[in-house]
Design an enzyme around this catalytic site. Structure first.
Site, PDB file in Angstrom:
ATOM      1  N   CYS A  39      -4.668  -0.271   2.835  1.00  0.00           N
ATOM      2  CA  CYS A  39      -4.262   1.022   3.393  1.00  0.00           C
ATOM      3  C   CYS A  39      -3.380   1.746   2.372  1.00  0.00           C
ATOM      4  O   CYS A  39      -2.743   1.122   1.523  1.00  0.00           O
ATOM      5  CB  CYS A  39      -3.497   0.783   4.689  1.00  0.00           C
ATOM      6  N   ARG A  43       4.223   0.914   2.541  1.00  0.00           N
ATOM      7  CA  ARG A  43       4.870  -0.404   2.715  1.00  0.00           C
ATOM      8  C   ARG A  43       3.967  -1.565   2.313  1.00  0.00           C
ATOM      9  O   ARG A  43       4.406  -2.709   2.273  1.00  0.00           O
ATOM     10  CB  ARG A  43       5.291  -0.558   4.183  1.00  0.00           C
ATOM     11  N   HIS A  99      -2.982  -4.133   7.939  1.00  0.00           N
ATOM     12  CA  HIS A  99      -1.550  -4.468   8.050  1.00  0.00           C
ATOM     13  C   HIS A  99      -0.992  -4.087   9.418  1.00  0.00           C
ATOM     14  O   HIS A  99      -1.555  -3.240  10.117  1.00  0.00           O
ATOM     15  CB  HIS A  99      -0.758  -3.765   6.948  1.00  0.00           C
TER      16      HIS A  99
HETATM   17 ZN   LIG Z   1      -2.194   1.590   7.481  1.00  0.00          ZN
END
Ligand SMILES: [Zn+2]
Length: 201
Positions: A39, A43, A99
């Site tokens: 993604c 983070r 995630h």
């Molecule tokens: Zn994501």
């Protein structure tokens, strides 16, 4: 922006000189062993999670780590990246990494206003199969279930790309589905049915 400039200064001063040999070799060599699809979420940092050095991961990042199924004739940057990684760079492994707390998957689960975010809404249509799988297994509305099913759905989409299909048939590439948990730092690998197991303990 000042933070970034200070980061570049620190890289030039402390990091680069310590790895001169590596960077000299990389200046003329690009042979990553892994295509890592994650993604775009800030983070999720593939090189940090896997402790990889520069040159080791060929990375494609998209909102929701979505991989559109192969569509002949379309100018698709994701498809081009996949084809290059598999057919030219000869990667031996492809990881699709979802995630925890994924904003894209949350939007898929909750729905969003296509009038306000037409590009996002259009892109998230590539998660239609993920949503359908999640609903079928009774996890509709739960983001964690959607994140998991979405990784499986994108692995299936990957296999529709001719370069990947060819490499799978020749057993020169292996596909892997991972889930990274931001709060705990754990990584789980999914089996073909979507059952997770800890990748490393
Ligand atoms: Zn994501």
């Amino acid at each position: 922006m000042q933070d970034l400039e200070q980061g570049v200064a620190r890289f030039r001063r402390d990091v680069f000189p310590a790895k001169t040999e590596l960077f000299t070799r990389l200046a003329t060599t690009h042979r990553p062993a892994t295509l890592f699809i994650s993604c775009s979420d800030a983070r999720v940092v593939p090189e940090l999670i896997t402790q990889s050095e520069p040159g080791e991961l060929f990375v494609i990042r998209t909102a929701g780590n979505l991989v559109p199924a192969y569509a002949p004739g379309s100018a698709d940057g994701v498809a081009a990246g996949i084809e290059y990684a598999v057919a030219v760079l000869d990667v031996s492994d492809i990881v699709v990494c979802g995630h925890s707390g994924c904003g894209a998957m949350t939007a898929v689960a909750d729905g969003l206003d296509p009038a306000a975010l037409p590009a996002v809404a259009g892109w998230l249509r590539h998660a239609d199969a993920s949503r359908a799988r999640t609903t079928a297994e009774g996890g509709a509305g739960t983001v964690a279930a959607l994140v998991r099913q979405n990784v499986l759905a994108q692995l299936a989409n990957l296999a529709t790309h001719p370069s990947v299909a060819r490499a799978l048939a020749g057993e020169t590439v292996a596909l892997h589905g991972w889930i990274y948990d931001i709060g705990t730092g754990t990584v789980e690998e999914l089996d073909a049915t979507g059952r997770p197991s800890a990748l490393a303990v």
